[in-house]
Design a protein around this motif. Structure first.
Motif, PDB file in Angstrom:
ATOM      1  N   THR A 381       0.800  -1.215   0.000  1.00 15.18           N
ATOM      2  CA  THR A 381       0.000   0.000   0.000  1.00 15.18           C
ATOM      3  C   THR A 381       0.838   1.273   0.000  1.00 15.18           C
ATOM      4  OG1 THR A 381      -1.819   1.162   1.098  1.00 15.18           O
ATOM      5  CG2 THR A 381      -0.196   0.125   2.529  1.00 15.18           C
ATOM      6  N   GLY A 382       0.375   2.247  -0.765  1.00 11.58           N
ATOM      7  CA  GLY A 382       0.953   3.575  -0.685  1.00 11.58           C
ATOM      8  C   GLY A 382       0.428   4.305   0.535  1.00 11.58           C
ATOM      9  N   GLY A 383       1.033   5.437   0.818  1.00 13.05           N
ATOM     10  CA  GLY A 383       0.609   6.245   1.951  1.00 13.05           C
ATOM     11  C   GLY A 383       1.768   7.051   2.493  1.00 13.05           C
ATOM     12  N   GLY A 384       1.434   8.162   3.138  1.00 17.13           N
ATOM     13  CA  GLY A 384       2.470   9.007   3.704  1.00 17.13           C
ATOM     14  C   GLY A 384       1.977  10.424   3.881  1.00 17.13           C
ATOM     15  N   ILE A 385       2.898  11.355   3.793  1.00 22.31           N
ATOM     16  CA  ILE A 385       2.610  12.774   3.987  1.00 22.31           C
ATOM     17  C   ILE A 385       2.861  13.514   2.677  1.00 22.31           C
ATOM     18  CG2 ILE A 385       3.190  14.855   5.274  1.00 22.31           C
ATOM     19  CD1 ILE A 385       1.808  12.689   6.945  1.00 22.31           C
ATOM     20  N   SER A 386       1.883  14.275   2.245  1.00 21.79           N
ATOM     21  CA  SER A 386       1.977  14.987   0.973  1.00 21.79           C
ATOM     22  C   SER A 386       3.117  16.001   0.971  1.00 21.79           C
ATOM     23  CB  SER A 386       0.652  15.692   0.689  1.00 21.79           C
ATOM     24  OG  SER A 386       0.776  16.571  -0.417  1.00 21.79           O
ATOM     25  N   LEU A 400      -0.995  13.413  12.922  1.00 19.52           N
ATOM     26  CA  LEU A 400      -0.218  12.995  11.766  1.00 19.52           C
ATOM     27  C   LEU A 400       1.265  13.005  12.086  1.00 19.52           C
ATOM     28  CD1 LEU A 400      -1.960  15.111   8.955  1.00 19.52           C
ATOM     29  CD2 LEU A 400      -2.590  12.839   9.780  1.00 19.52           C
ATOM     30  N   PRO A 401       2.011  12.025  11.581  1.00 14.95           N
ATOM     31  CA  PRO A 401       3.460  12.036  11.806  1.00 14.95           C
ATOM     32  C   PRO A 401       4.131  13.052  10.892  1.00 14.95           C
ATOM     33  CG  PRO A 401       2.886  10.235  10.357  1.00 14.95           C
ATOM     34  CD  PRO A 401       1.584  10.866  10.782  1.00 14.95           C
ATOM     35  N   PRO A 402       5.332  13.482  11.227  1.00 15.77           N
ATOM     36  CA  PRO A 402       6.077  14.320  10.286  1.00 15.77           C
ATOM     37  C   PRO A 402       6.494  13.488   9.078  1.00 15.77           C
ATOM     38  CG  PRO A 402       7.462  13.708  12.139  1.00 15.77           C
ATOM     39  CD  PRO A 402       6.085  13.223  12.464  1.00 15.77           C
ATOM     40  N   SER A 403       6.655  14.142   7.939  1.00 15.82           N
ATOM     41  CA  SER A 403       7.095  13.444   6.743  1.00 15.82           C
ATOM     42  C   SER A 403       8.501  12.897   6.934  1.00 15.82           C
ATOM     43  CB  SER A 403       7.070  14.402   5.549  1.00 15.82           C
ATOM     44  OG  SER A 403       7.711  13.821   4.425  1.00 15.82           O
ATOM     45  N   VAL A 404       8.744  11.711   6.403  1.00 14.40           N
ATOM     46  CA  VAL A 404      10.109  11.181   6.424  1.00 14.40           C
ATOM     47  C   VAL A 404      11.002  11.966   5.468  1.00 14.40           C
ATOM     48  CG1 VAL A 404       9.386   8.872   7.105  1.00 14.40           C
ATOM     49  CG2 VAL A 404       9.581   9.418   4.669  1.00 14.40           C
ATOM     50  N   PRO A 489       9.674  -0.283   1.825  1.00 13.24           N
ATOM     51  CA  PRO A 489      10.283  -1.301   0.971  1.00 13.24           C
ATOM     52  C   PRO A 489      11.308  -2.121   1.753  1.00 13.24           C
ATOM     53  CG  PRO A 489      10.256   0.837  -0.121  1.00 13.24           C
ATOM     54  CD  PRO A 489       9.884   1.069   1.317  1.00 13.24           C
ATOM     55  N   GLU A 490      11.520  -3.352   1.319  1.00 13.85           N
ATOM     56  CA  GLU A 490      12.453  -4.234   2.010  1.00 13.85           C
ATOM     57  C   GLU A 490      13.837  -3.597   2.088  1.00 13.85           C
ATOM     58  OE1 GLU A 490      13.887  -8.910   1.882  1.00 13.85           O
ATOM     59  OE2 GLU A 490      12.938  -7.987   0.137  1.00 13.85           O
ATOM     60  N   GLY A 491      14.421  -3.617   3.294  1.00 12.99           N
ATOM     61  CA  GLY A 491      15.750  -3.070   3.495  1.00 12.99           C
ATOM     62  C   GLY A 491      15.823  -1.563   3.509  1.00 12.99           C
ATOM     63  N   SER A 492      14.681  -0.897   3.621  1.00 13.12           N
ATOM     64  CA  SER A 492      14.646   0.560   3.570  1.00 13.12           C
ATOM     65  C   SER A 492      13.962   1.112   4.809  1.00 13.12           C
ATOM     66  CB  SER A 492      13.884   1.020   2.318  1.00 13.12           C
ATOM     67  OG  SER A 492      13.662   2.422   2.349  1.00 13.12           O
ATOM     68  N   SER A 493      14.350   2.316   5.179  1.00 13.05           N
ATOM     69  CA  SER A 493      13.670   3.015   6.274  1.00 13.05           C
ATOM     70  C   SER A 493      12.674   4.044   5.744  1.00 13.05           C
ATOM     71  CB  SER A 493      14.697   3.725   7.164  1.00 13.05           C
ATOM     72  OG  SER A 493      15.430   4.686   6.416  1.00 13.05           O
ATOM     73  N   ILE A 494      12.491   4.079   4.423  1.00  8.79           N
ATOM     74  CA  ILE A 494      11.589   5.052   3.809  1.00  8.79           C
ATOM     75  C   ILE A 494      10.157   4.539   3.938  1.00  8.79           C
ATOM     76  CG2 ILE A 494      10.934   6.262   1.702  1.00  8.79           C
ATOM     77  CD1 ILE A 494      13.818   5.866   0.724  1.00  8.79           C
ATOM     78  N   GLY A 495       9.394   5.157   4.783  1.00  4.41           N
ATOM     79  CA  GLY A 495       8.010   4.740   4.943  1.00  4.41           C
ATOM     80  C   GLY A 495       7.515   4.962   6.360  1.00  4.41           C
ATOM     81  N   TYR A 496       6.396   4.318   6.654  1.00  2.00           N
ATOM     82  CA  TYR A 496       5.680   4.593   7.891  1.00  2.00           C
ATOM     83  C   TYR A 496       5.184   3.301   8.521  1.00  2.00           C
ATOM     84  CZ  TYR A 496       5.752   9.232   5.830  1.00  2.00           C
ATOM     85  OH  TYR A 496       6.165  10.413   5.271  1.00  2.00           O
ATOM     86  N   ASP A 497       5.062   3.333   9.842  1.00  3.70           N
ATOM     87  CA  ASP A 497       4.553   2.188  10.591  1.00  3.70           C
ATOM     88  C   ASP A 497       3.078   2.393  10.916  1.00  3.70           C
ATOM     89  OD1 ASP A 497       7.034   0.669  10.938  1.00  3.70           O
ATOM     90  OD2 ASP A 497       7.670   2.359  12.188  1.00  3.70           O
TER      91      ASP A 497
END
Length: 528
Positions: A381-386, A400-404, A489-497
């Motif tokens: 799934t996509g998702g995050g902060i615009s 809302l969390p801060p954007s990565v 993504p696998e092996g990445s910290s880019i994203g949200y929990d």
């Protein structure tokens, strides 16, 4: 990405630049020279919305039209002065569609049109920002259609490994406790499709398998596009129709086929909102692309037509993407999908269902990279902060969390969620074949179908649902939060929990059908 040359020797006297109309071309694109002077070109011109809507009785569309009629007439006169043909002029939609030759369009909007190629695809685009006569400056919002690249991708995912059993759409409605007696009768759901088509034989086979009568499905042409089955996008069209019809078997389904361009996409939404014949109260959009791939003027107009929908009481659900938090952009940053990120759209994220004994045993964030999707290796799934939009009023208290991407505060995507993993995917019929498919493409029509059930019984259409949902306490139980998983993504910290409350993977959660229906219709239990 590479910006086109915007210098062009300066603006022609008497013309003012349209802000945000510069065209950004992909890296590696090759210019093949000027577009031939006699090449046919069509454009969609949107006027800026007026800040006020005149009060009064009567048709609200006609009241809105009265605000723009004089400006529409002035724009049509400008087109006539340059030999352009007016294909359509609709003051209520703030829209004028024009056609002419490349030379005429270039002259009328003080630009240059060039032919380009990229990755085996040929297209044309404006090589300098657009201009309008000084008298129309401040009136014209955008001139769309000069960049003919595909603007969006369908958000459907097919299993890449083993073929799962699949869940029929009406069975998923039962798992989510959708009201058993409501059908959506009297409601029209609009589907926006930027390619493909449907066959009656597929619909008949799919609904026979669900034990349902096939719904009424209408094909509506936008900008010359038609119901054209036989291509890759057929799976998207079939999924959308069969999910809406499986959830709301009494609803009519109007499928708006449009060219896959910025003009076609905006025109399809606008046409659906203002369709006085079919009168849809719900729109489902299963197409999109990363915010970074859109021009400023196309974002502005997509937002304004979506705001028109919200003002008209039309609910618009949009898929949030299937490529995790990067949205398929390989630049080391997070991206959210547009139009799901529009503050006037209802973004739809994806989950993975584990079933036991015909019931939901576990529901988590869909992420095949972490195995949270049935092991089908099909994205997440996509998702995050615009990166484009500030925090809208309805999300002010959503924590809302801060954007990565550097900690920015912005619009959170998605708003809601539902089953999307291909490993727990939907059983559909496409081009005569039974298939199992997933993707957040399925979640937009799922919520659209539920909204059709509600609109069929409510005193008035629910309209922009986030205004209601975000104001409800968690104890109301109108959605079921999804608290486990992430969209990294696998092996990445880019994203949200995921986690309690709203999260940037699944928003407020998946629908708790009967409770949501009761809350919005005033019912006190299942209807019979």
């Amino acid at each position: 990405m590479m910006a086109s040359d915007g210098s062009g020797g300066g603006r022609r006297q008497g013309f003012t630049e349209i802000g945000g109309s510069a065209c950004t071309l992909p890296g590696g694109a090759t210019c093949e020279g000027p577009l031939p002077a006699d090449h046919p070109v069509a454009v969609s011109i949107y006027l800026k919305p007026k800040s006020t809507d005149p009060a009064g009785s009567g048709d609200p569309f006609e009241r809105r039209a009265s605000l723009h009629r004089a400006d529409i007439d002035a724009l049509c006169a400008h087109a006539s002065d340059h030999g352009l043909t007016v294909l359509e002029a609709d003051p209520a939609r703030r829209l004028v569609r024009l056609s002419g030759t490349a030379a005429q369009i270039s002259e009328a909007f003080d630009t240059r049109l060039e032919a380009w190629s990229h990755d085996g695809h040929r297209f044309h685009a404006n090589s300098r920002p657009l201009g309008v006569p000084d008298a129309l400056h401040g009136v014209v919002e955008s001139v769309l259609g000069l960049d003919t690249r595909a603007i969006a991708h369908s958000r459907i995912v097919r299993p890449r490994r083993s073929q799962p059993a699949g869940i029929e759409p009406n069975k998923l409605a039962q798992l989510y406790d959708f009201p058993s007696g409501a059908t959506g009768s009297g409601v029209t759901v609009a589907l926006i499709e930027l390619g493909g088509g449907f066959r009656a034989s597929d619909n008949n086979a799919a609904f026979k398998a669900m034990g349902l009568r096939p719904p009424t499905v209408l094909a509506v042409s936008v900008d010359g596009a038609t119901n054209t089955p036989g291509g890759d996008a057929d799976g998207e069209v079939a999924l959308d129709i069969q999910v809406v019809g499986g959830v709301a078997p009494g609803a009519r389904i109007a499928v708006y086929f449009a060219p896959n361009t910025d003009a076609g996409f905006a025109d399809a939404i606008s046409q659906a909102v203002h369709d006085r014949t079919n009168k849809p109260s719900v729109i489902s959009i299963s197409w999109g692309s990363a915010e970074s791939s859109w021009s400023n003027q196309s974002v502005t107009t997509m937002n304004s037509v979506l705001a028109d929908a919200a003002a008209a009481g039309v609910s618009v659900f949009a898929a949030s993407g299937d490529s995790l938090a990067t949205d398929g952009v390989d630049d080391g940053a997070a991206h959210v999908d547009f139009p799901a990120s529009s503050p006037s759209a209802i973004g739809c994220g994806g989950t993975f269902l584990s079933l036991s004994g015909g019931a939901i045993a576990r529901e988590t964030v869909w992420n095949d990279d972490t195995g949270n999707g049935g092991g089908q290796d099909g994205g997440g799934t996509g998702g995050g902060i615009s990166d484009l939009f500030p925090v809208p009023p309805f999300q002010q208290n959503a924590n809302l969390p801060p954007s990565v991407n550097g900690g920015r505060k912005g619009r959170g995507v998605p708003d809601v969620a539902g089953n999307a993993a291909p490993g727990s995917g939907y059983a559909v019929v496409v081009d005569g074949q039974k298939q199992v498919v997933g993707g957040t493409s399925a979640v937009a029509p799922l919520w659209a179908g539920l909204t059709a059930l509600i609109n069929g019984r409510a005193a008035k259409p629910v309209g922009f649902l986030p205004d209601f949902l975000y104001a409800q306490p968690a104890s109301a139980g109108l959605t079921v939060p999804i608290t486990q998983g992430n969209n990294k993504p696998e092996g990445s910290s880019i994203g949200y929990d995921a986690g309690p409350g709203w999260n940037a993977c699944t928003g407020l959660g998946r629908p708790n059908g009967q409770k949501l229906f009761d809350a919005l219709t005033g019912s006190t239990g299942a209807i019979s």
